[in-house]
Design a protein around this motif. Sequence first.
Motif, short mmCIF file in Angstrom:
data_model
loop_
_atom_site.label_atom_id
_atom_site.label_comp_id
_atom_site.label_asym_id
_atom_site.label_seq_id
_atom_site.Cartn_x
_atom_site.Cartn_y
_atom_site.Cartn_z
N TYR A 181 -40.22 26.38 4.41
CA TYR A 181 -40.11 25.59 5.66
C TYR A 181 -38.42 25.83 6.06
O TYR A 181 -37.64 25.88 5.36
N GLY A 182 -38.01 25.72 7.36
CA GLY A 182 -36.83 25.77 7.89
C GLY A 182 -36.61 24.63 8.94
O GLY A 182 -37.67 24.18 9.67
N ASP A 183 -35.31 24.60 9.49
CA ASP A 183 -35.10 23.53 10.66
C ASP A 183 -35.39 24.22 11.89
O ASP A 183 -35.37 25.55 12.09
N TYR A 184 -36.42 23.47 12.63
CA TYR A 184 -36.93 24.21 13.74
C TYR A 184 -35.77 24.53 14.63
O TYR A 184 -35.99 25.84 15.21
N LEU A 185 -34.57 23.92 14.72
CA LEU A 185 -33.57 24.24 15.70
C LEU A 185 -32.59 25.17 14.97
O LEU A 185 -31.39 25.16 15.74
N ALA A 186 -32.95 25.79 14.01
CA ALA A 186 -31.82 26.54 13.28
C ALA A 186 -31.22 27.54 14.21
O ALA A 186 -31.79 28.36 14.79
N GLY A 187 -29.79 27.48 14.07
CA GLY A 187 -28.99 28.31 14.85
C GLY A 187 -28.54 27.93 16.22
O GLY A 187 -28.26 29.02 17.10
N ARG A 188 -28.97 26.55 16.54
CA ARG A 188 -28.62 26.08 17.86
C ARG A 188 -27.92 25.06 17.98
O ARG A 188 -27.89 24.30 16.94
N MET A 189 -27.22 24.78 19.12
CA MET A 189 -26.43 23.50 19.38
C MET A 189 -27.78 22.55 19.66
O MET A 189 -28.71 23.02 20.19
N VAL A 190 -27.68 21.36 19.40
CA VAL A 190 -28.63 20.32 19.44
C VAL A 190 -28.27 19.38 20.32
O VAL A 190 -27.18 18.61 20.31
N PHE A 191 -28.95 19.15 21.30
CA PHE A 191 -28.62 18.16 22.53
C PHE A 191 -29.91 16.93 22.43
O PHE A 191 -31.05 17.22 22.87
N PRO A 192 -29.63 15.97 21.81
CA PRO A 192 -30.87 14.73 21.96
C PRO A 192 -30.89 14.55 23.49
O PRO A 192 -30.22 14.33 24.17
N ILE A 193 -32.29 14.12 23.59
CA ILE A 193 -32.70 13.67 24.70
C ILE A 193 -33.36 12.33 24.75
O ILE A 193 -33.91 11.86 23.85
N TYR A 194 -32.45 11.40 25.62
CA TYR A 194 -32.85 9.77 25.46
C TYR A 194 -33.71 9.39 26.44
O TYR A 194 -33.65 10.39 27.65
N ASP A 195 -34.12 8.36 26.51
CA ASP A 195 -34.71 7.65 27.68
C ASP A 195 -34.03 6.63 28.33
O ASP A 195 -32.71 6.29 27.76
N ALA A 196 -34.34 6.03 29.28
CA ALA A 196 -33.36 5.05 30.10
C ALA A 196 -33.14 3.86 29.10
O ALA A 196 -32.15 3.26 29.56
N ASP A 197 -33.91 3.52 28.19
CA ASP A 197 -33.22 2.59 27.31
C ASP A 197 -32.59 3.08 26.08
O ASP A 197 -32.25 2.22 25.03
N ALA A 198 -31.98 4.21 26.17
CA ALA A 198 -31.41 4.86 25.17
C ALA A 198 -32.15 5.09 23.68
O ALA A 198 -31.50 5.23 22.76
N GLY A 199 -33.51 5.37 23.75
CA GLY A 199 -34.32 5.64 22.51
C GLY A 199 -34.35 7.21 22.63
O GLY A 199 -34.66 8.04 23.72
#
Length: 421
Positions: free
Chosen positions: A251-269
């Motif tokens: 297995y490898g990291d799914y986002l390997a080779g990329r900058m990672v931007f987390p997406i949050y909901d309105a309650d910061a989850g």
Amino acid sequence: MKTYPTIKSAATIDAVIPYVEALLDIRFKFVKKKRYNAPCPFHADTQEKFMVYVNKEDEVRFHCFGACKGDWDITDLIMLRKKYPFRQAQQVWAEHLGVSDFTFDDGRSACISEPDETPEPDEPVGFVESKQHDQQMVATLGDAASFYHELLMSNEDRFRTVWDFLARRGVGIETIRAFNIGYAPPYSDEQHHGRALIASMLPRVEKNPGTFDTLSDAGLVRFLNDGSVKGYGYYCRQIDFGRKDPFSRNYGDYLAGRMVFPIYDADAGVAGMVGRRLEDRGVRWLKHQAREVPLSAKSWLYGIEKAAPYIRQYRTIILVEGLFDYFAFYNLLQGQDKIVVVSTLGSYLTPEAATVLKSLEIKNYIAAYDWDELGRNGIERTAVQSGGWVYYLGGLADGQDPYDKLEPVVSAISGFSLKHL
């Protein structure tokens, strides 16, 4: 004169068994004549689903009847393990058999690409709706986001190209901190080999194997021997037979080779992640794929957790297409205490995202999309979905950015009227 079919015929099976055992570090169990089983080395197999048999064409074949469903001949396995091209794999096997008078097959393997022939693929990723709220998965997404962020923050010199790229796009260190932006090193990285997150999670997996299922269901890891995916020839070459545990080997990291931007909901989850290549080629953006998550990607609004309090105050929102469009407006608006911007991660407001915004009682929508066909269509679709007044930035010149149009008149956002715009 021996030919390619000859060196993988049933007559070679007694030589095949010990060779493959040494090649893949497995042990076969005799089942019956010309049939052997072993745990599959290409996934976490505990039920001996990896079979050696002779088919109707008198050819020795290897097939996994477990998770990976792979099907190979002896040269395919040599290509996978040694990273050899097809011709060299034939030569290695012929020499092992003591065959010197041999005619090569000038074709190619039916399932394994030549080394370095298949680049990292462009692959737009689908998203499967959740059936139930899974707090453990939300927590795992949050842990992964924090891990990638800390990895970037603690390696400023090592990941200088990432820092420079973000700086050119107006994303400085304070913004990186504020949005928990991170980086997943690529498979070519000499330290992490595309497995930074996996390595950090391995102690948890060894302690509790169920952790692996959560990582997989959250779409944070990629099964490298999945023959059904685009770019299989690239990913299968990333299998690392030097690793003993099947998790980090296969297995490898799914986002390997990329900058990672987390997406949050309105309650910061944490609701998900978006990855972005450093190179401006192909499909640069990649939404991570998940099997079971509490929020559909259709409802994602980047920056909504920052904007929600101000939206309620001004009853106004600025919709932009991309993340770097977002950061341009964010840098401007935070200084005026008017952070009323979100990215729709595309050129239109989906019905799911519109439902989220309607709950904030927005009166004025500013669609700051590009003035191309997609942008104009997005403005019309936003008007249908919004339920409020929709303002747009018409007449953009070639090369002109929506930011250039809106910057001089941001002061008109008062919460009561946008007639100045």
